[in-house]
Design a protein around this motif. Structure first.
Motif, PDB file in Angstrom:
ATOM      1  N   ALA A 401     -14.053  -7.972  13.773  1.00 27.79           N
ATOM      2  CA  ALA A 401     -12.627  -7.645  13.719  1.00 27.79           C
ATOM      3  C   ALA A 401     -12.138  -7.545  12.276  1.00 27.79           C
ATOM      4  O   ALA A 401     -11.380  -6.628  11.919  1.00 27.79           O
ATOM      5  CB  ALA A 401     -11.819  -8.686  14.488  1.00 27.79           C
ATOM      6  N   ALA A 402     -12.578  -8.483  11.423  1.00 27.78           N
ATOM      7  CA  ALA A 402     -12.175  -8.452  10.011  1.00 27.78           C
ATOM      8  C   ALA A 402     -12.751  -7.221   9.313  1.00 27.78           C
ATOM      9  O   ALA A 402     -12.079  -6.586   8.490  1.00 27.78           O
ATOM     10  CB  ALA A 402     -12.637  -9.725   9.304  1.00 27.78           C
ATOM     11  N   GLY A 403     -14.004  -6.868   9.644  1.00 30.90           N
ATOM     12  CA  GLY A 403     -14.609  -5.684   9.051  1.00 30.90           C
ATOM     13  C   GLY A 403     -13.852  -4.418   9.398  1.00 30.90           C
ATOM     14  O   GLY A 403     -13.625  -3.543   8.541  1.00 30.90           O
ATOM     15  N   ILE A 404     -13.442  -4.299  10.654  1.00 34.68           N
ATOM     16  CA  ILE A 404     -12.647  -3.136  11.069  1.00 34.68           C
ATOM     17  C   ILE A 404     -11.322  -3.110  10.320  1.00 34.68           C
ATOM     18  O   ILE A 404     -10.865  -2.050   9.855  1.00 34.68           O
ATOM     19  CB  ILE A 404     -12.411  -3.178  12.598  1.00 34.68           C
ATOM     20  N   ALA A 405     -10.697  -4.277  10.178  1.00 37.73           N
ATOM     21  CA  ALA A 405      -9.428  -4.358   9.450  1.00 37.73           C
ATOM     22  C   ALA A 405      -9.592  -3.863   8.017  1.00 37.73           C
ATOM     23  O   ALA A 405      -8.784  -3.063   7.519  1.00 37.73           O
ATOM     24  CB  ALA A 405      -8.913  -5.792   9.463  1.00 37.73           C
ATOM     25  N   PHE A 406     -10.637  -4.327   7.340  1.00 43.48           N
ATOM     26  CA  PHE A 406     -10.840  -3.928   5.949  1.00 43.48           C
ATOM     27  C   PHE A 406     -11.177  -2.439   5.827  1.00 43.48           C
ATOM     28  O   PHE A 406     -10.777  -1.794   4.860  1.00 43.48           O
ATOM     29  CB  PHE A 406     -11.928  -4.781   5.309  1.00 43.48           C
ATOM     30  N   LEU A 407     -11.895  -1.893   6.785  1.00 42.28           N
ATOM     31  CA  LEU A 407     -12.186  -0.455   6.758  1.00 42.28           C
ATOM     32  C   LEU A 407     -10.912   0.367   6.910  1.00 42.28           C
ATOM     33  O   LEU A 407     -10.723   1.383   6.219  1.00 42.28           O
ATOM     34  CB  LEU A 407     -13.180  -0.091   7.861  1.00 42.28           C
ATOM     35  N   ILE A 408     -10.025  -0.077   7.797  1.00 43.59           N
ATOM     36  CA  ILE A 408      -8.742   0.614   7.957  1.00 43.59           C
ATOM     37  C   ILE A 408      -7.929   0.525   6.669  1.00 43.59           C
ATOM     38  O   ILE A 408      -7.360   1.526   6.193  1.00 43.59           O
ATOM     39  CB  ILE A 408      -7.956   0.009   9.138  1.00 43.59           C
ATOM     40  N   GLY A 409      -7.880  -0.666   6.087  1.00 41.82           N
ATOM     41  CA  GLY A 409      -7.135  -0.838   4.843  1.00 41.82           C
ATOM     42  C   GLY A 409      -7.701  -0.026   3.710  1.00 41.82           C
ATOM     43  O   GLY A 409      -6.961   0.586   2.926  1.00 41.82           O
ATOM     44  N   ALA A 410      -9.024  -0.006   3.595  1.00 38.01           N
ATOM     45  CA  ALA A 410      -9.669   0.761   2.533  1.00 38.01           C
ATOM     46  C   ALA A 410      -9.378   2.250   2.683  1.00 38.01           C
ATOM     47  O   ALA A 410      -9.066   2.940   1.703  1.00 38.01           O
ATOM     48  CB  ALA A 410     -11.171   0.514   2.539  1.00 38.01           C
ATOM     49  N   SER A 411      -9.453   2.751   3.902  1.00 43.79           N
ATOM     50  CA  SER A 411      -9.196   4.171   4.139  1.00 43.79           C
ATOM     51  C   SER A 411      -7.772   4.541   3.759  1.00 43.79           C
ATOM     52  O   SER A 411      -7.521   5.538   3.066  1.00 43.79           O
ATOM     53  CB  SER A 411      -9.444   4.511   5.621  1.00 43.79           C
ATOM     54  N   GLY A 412      -6.816   3.714   4.196  1.00 42.79           N
ATOM     55  CA  GLY A 412      -5.427   4.015   3.889  1.00 42.79           C
ATOM     56  C   GLY A 412      -5.117   3.916   2.416  1.00 42.79           C
ATOM     57  O   GLY A 412      -4.419   4.765   1.843  1.00 42.79           O
ATOM     58  N   ALA A 413      -5.616   2.863   1.758  1.00 43.01           N
ATOM     59  CA  ALA A 413      -5.306   2.651   0.349  1.00 43.01           C
ATOM     60  C   ALA A 413      -5.951   3.706  -0.547  1.00 43.01           C
ATOM     61  O   ALA A 413      -5.391   4.073  -1.582  1.00 43.01           O
ATOM     62  CB  ALA A 413      -5.752   1.259  -0.078  1.00 43.01           C
ATOM     63  N   LEU A 414      -7.125   4.200  -0.169  1.00 41.84           N
ATOM     64  CA  LEU A 414      -7.837   5.167  -1.007  1.00 41.84           C
ATOM     65  C   LEU A 414      -7.467   6.618  -0.696  1.00 41.84           C
ATOM     66  O   LEU A 414      -7.610   7.488  -1.566  1.00 41.84           O
ATOM     67  CB  LEU A 414      -9.348   4.978  -0.844  1.00 41.84           C
ATOM     68  N   LEU A 416      -4.424   7.643   1.335  1.00 44.48           N
ATOM     69  CA  LEU A 416      -3.015   7.938   1.560  1.00 44.48           C
ATOM     70  C   LEU A 416      -2.180   7.596   0.335  1.00 44.48           C
ATOM     71  O   LEU A 416      -2.672   6.967  -0.605  1.00 44.48           O
ATOM     72  CB  LEU A 416      -2.516   7.145   2.778  1.00 44.48           C
ATOM     73  N   LYS A 417      -0.946   7.989   0.345  1.00 46.01           N
ATOM     74  CA  LYS A 417      -0.064   7.758  -0.786  1.00 46.01           C
ATOM     75  C   LYS A 417       1.061   6.805  -0.417  1.00 46.01           C
ATOM     76  O   LYS A 417       1.535   6.783   0.720  1.00 46.01           O
ATOM     77  CB  LYS A 417       0.527   9.085  -1.278  1.00 46.01           C
ATOM     78  N   GLU A 418       1.478   6.054  -1.440  1.00 48.80           N
ATOM     79  CA  GLU A 418       2.567   5.113  -1.413  1.00 48.80           C
ATOM     80  C   GLU A 418       2.907   4.535  -0.041  1.00 48.80           C
ATOM     81  O   GLU A 418       2.180   3.698   0.461  1.00 48.80           O
ATOM     82  CB  GLU A 418       3.803   5.725  -2.064  1.00 48.80           C
ATOM     83  N   ARG A 419       4.022   5.000   0.576  1.00 46.61           N
ATOM     84  CA  ARG A 419       4.535   4.342   1.773  1.00 46.61           C
ATOM     85  C   ARG A 419       3.499   4.258   2.892  1.00 46.61           C
ATOM     86  O   ARG A 419       3.311   3.196   3.499  1.00 46.61           O
ATOM     87  CB  ARG A 419       5.785   5.065   2.271  1.00 46.61           C
ATOM     88  N   ARG A 420       2.797   5.349   3.164  1.00 49.51           N
ATOM     89  CA  ARG A 420       1.786   5.324   4.217  1.00 49.51           C
ATOM     90  C   ARG A 420       0.640   4.383   3.851  1.00 49.51           C
ATOM     91  O   ARG A 420       0.098   3.689   4.718  1.00 49.51           O
ATOM     92  CB  ARG A 420       1.258   6.728   4.470  1.00 49.51           C
ATOM     93  N   ALA A 421       0.290   4.362   2.580  1.00 54.20           N
ATOM     94  CA  ALA A 421      -0.764   3.447   2.136  1.00 54.20           C
ATOM     95  C   ALA A 421      -0.330   2.000   2.321  1.00 54.20           C
ATOM     96  O   ALA A 421      -1.101   1.158   2.799  1.00 54.20           O
ATOM     97  CB  ALA A 421      -1.111   3.713   0.676  1.00 54.20           C
ATOM     98  N   PHE A 422       0.930   1.700   1.969  1.00 53.13           N
ATOM     99  CA  PHE A 422       1.415   0.333   2.096  1.00 53.13           C
ATOM    100  C   PHE A 422       1.445  -0.107   3.560  1.00 53.13           C
ATOM    101  O   PHE A 422       1.095  -1.246   3.892  1.00 53.13           O
ATOM    102  CB  PHE A 422       2.825   0.206   1.506  1.00 53.13           C
ATOM    103  N   VAL A 423       1.866   0.796   4.438  1.00 56.51           N
ATOM    104  CA  VAL A 423       1.903   0.460   5.861  1.00 56.51           C
ATOM    105  C   VAL A 423       0.491   0.201   6.385  1.00 56.51           C
ATOM    106  O   VAL A 423       0.257  -0.719   7.179  1.00 56.51           O
ATOM    107  CB  VAL A 423       2.589   1.585   6.667  1.00 56.51           C
TER     108      VAL A 423
END
Length: 560
Positions: A401-414, A416-423
């Protein structure tokens, strides 16, 4: 869980059962360390929902939600809609708020009081505010409620930050400022809220006034001395007796905020480019947040410190971070990418751990795969050192579960831009917290004693004896509603109250234990498995019959 978690819940239960809402008690012994509002809130929850573990957690859980809402409203008022939104998600999804609300400590409620006090102070002084008197009253009420949660620090932290701010803005001696704050009316509100309990507790537990700066075994100086002198003055000076706490090194106390505010702490460099000039509402809020943070951290740098003592600065740091994130500058973009890279590395590390433990068996519960470092357990992260590679085999589900969470976060942060990345980063933290909660379930036999409590409830009646201090098996007493005799347990938090006049004689030594254990009446012993050898030097091994074992802890009886 055992330790302070179940202790807080049990004190509230004792208050509800006894009808004594003034003096907290554990196993009948006066517990004089803390202000009672957290106990009253939990007891009120019991009155509404019944005595359950989940009912005990409702006040802290609701406060965490309310705190996130207040910080969002504060940020929106100060900086605008976008920055207010960022401020809210920073606080709601930072590591510190999650970690320090897993246990029943009042610090999140204190943080709400402190945050409300600072916002009320700013609103009372705002030239556009239509109801400054009401905000001044809310400021005073927040201070009074804070005192009823954690003592005088609830006044020291906001007042110190306010004085620092007024000094920085050259308003410290402004008559108009103090007139808008309605200081004398405010002081009266604080006294009305906080004074009655302190007076009643002092009268209930004489001697009334003692100002000695020293105490030791067998000495009793009343409630006033223990609460004000020992818990406030001597704890600050690291001279409190008994000394049942560790103190975090000063540098670590400051640097750990990079963890407590993670992942948003990676945006700290963006704060440097903000304006702190008190020429508008945004500048005044940033300057106040800076003074708020600086005073509290400096104050605790001269005191004994626990990691969670600085929780009241989280809203101030969230305000600064939310304001910086809304600026969308270069350091914000760099911070977003850093979050993505760290999340990606965390996902890779988790994948490596899962591969490494794929063939490791998982017999029994997780305690069999952990190392013990009891000297570190007074610190919030003390149990982290207990982890071994083999223990991760019990945590495969939470790790996935933590690995999936970090993959989602990594994808968004790398990507997406600003607001979408933060969400997306916020979503990563929500999923990561869920994974952490699943891990806590796996740790339950190690951190709590619910299986032993169930075994005791299903056994014939008998005298319960605990080998050691009350805290080590406190969840047993919560789940069973039983009391116990304590073998060699006159230490730490119950030691001082045990010498109060009328305190029950629940503490026994080896000879008394041997006498009780040899009688035909049934007795039960709660003990850590590591202490079993010491018991065999007092009573015959054949007289120690095991009923249940969980998390390296035992329930024994003297009858087959």
């Amino acid at each position: 869980m055992d330790d302070v978690d179940a202790v807080q819940a049990q004190i509230a239960r004792n208050m509800l059962a006894s009808g004594d809402w003034v003096i907290a008690r554990l196993d009948g012994v006066p517990y004089l360390e803390k202000s009672p509002l957290i106990y009253w809130l939990i007891a009120a929850s019991y009155r509404i929902f019944g005595v359950h573990d989940w009912a005990a957690r409702i006040p802290v859980a609701l406060t965490a939600i309310l705190l996130a809402w207040v910080v969002w409203r504060y940020g929106r008022w100060a900086f605008g809609t976008t920055a207010g939104f960022y401020t809210g998600i920073v606080l709601a999804t930072c590591v510190g708020l999650f970690l320090f609300t897993r246990i029943q400590i009042p610090d999140v409620i204190l943080t709400l009081c402190v945050c409300t006090a600072f916002w009320a102070f700013q609103r009372a002084l705002d030239e556009d505010e239509q109801h400054p008197r009401l905000w001044a009253a809310l400021l005073a009420a927040s201070l009074g409620a804070g005192v009823m949660l954690k003592g005088l620090i609830a006044v020291v932290a906001p007042v110190g930050g306010v004085l620092l701010y007024l000094t920085a803005t050259r308003q410290l001696f402004s008559r108009a400022i103090w007139k808008r704050l309605h200081v004398f009316t405010g002081a009266l509100i604080v006294l009305v809220i906080a004074a009655p309990w302190h007076v009643l507790a002092t009268l209930r537990m004489p001697p009334y006034f003692n100002f000695t700066m020293h105490s030791g075994p067998g000495e009793y100086h009343g409630f006033f001395w223990f609460y004000f002198i020992n818990e406030h003055v001597l704890r600050f000076l690291n001279l409190r007796y008994p000394r049942d706490y560790n103190t975090v090194p000063r540098l670590a106390f400051w640097l750990l905020h990079l963890l407590w505010l993670f992942p948003w702490s990676l945006f700290f460099p963006a704060i440097v480019g903000l304006s702190f000039k008190p020429v508008d509402r945004a500048g005044r809020t940033r300057l106040l947040a800076l003074c708020w943070t600086a005073f509290l951290l400096i104050f605790f740098s001269f005191s004994t410190t626990q990691e969670y003592y600085s929780m009241p600065v989280y809203p101030a740091l969230a305000l600064l971070l939310g304001s910086a994130m809304a600026s969308e500058g270069r350091w914000v973009r760099i911070g977003t990418r850093l979050v993505g890279m760290i999340a990606l590395l965390a996902a890779v590390a988790i994948a490596g751990i899962l591969v490494a433990v794929r063939h490791i068996p998982t017999p029994g519960d997780i305690s069999s795969a952990l190392q013990q470092h009891p000297e570190a357990y007074t610190l919030a992260l003390g149990h982290v050192g207990d982890l071994t590679l083999a223990s991760f085999a019990y945590l495969r589900g939470p790790l996935i579960a933590a690995g999936i969470a970090f993959l989602i976060g990594a994808s968004g942060a790398l990507l997406l831009k600003e607001r979408r990345a933060f969400v997306t980063i916020a979503l990563m933290m929500v999923l990561f917290f869920h994974a952490s909660r699943l891990a806590l379930v796996k740790f339950d036999p190690y951190l709590g004693s619910r299986p032993l409590a169930d075994a005791l409830l299903n056994s014939p009646p008998g005298q319960v004896i605990l080998n050691g201090e009350y805290y080590s098996f406190s969840s047993v007493f919560f789940y069973t509603g039983r009391t116990a005799l304590l073998l060699n347990g006159r230490v730490n938090n119950l030691e001082y109250g045990s010498y109060a006049p009328g305190s029950p004689q629940i503490f026994i030594a080896g000879a008394q234990f041997a006498d009780l254990w040899s009688k035909p009446q049934r007795c039960y012993m709660l003990t850590d498995a590591n202490d079993l050898a010491a018991l065999t030097r007092i009573v015959d091994t054949a007289k120690l019959h095991k009923i249940a074992e969980s998390g390296g802890k035992l329930l024994l009886t003297n009858q087959p």
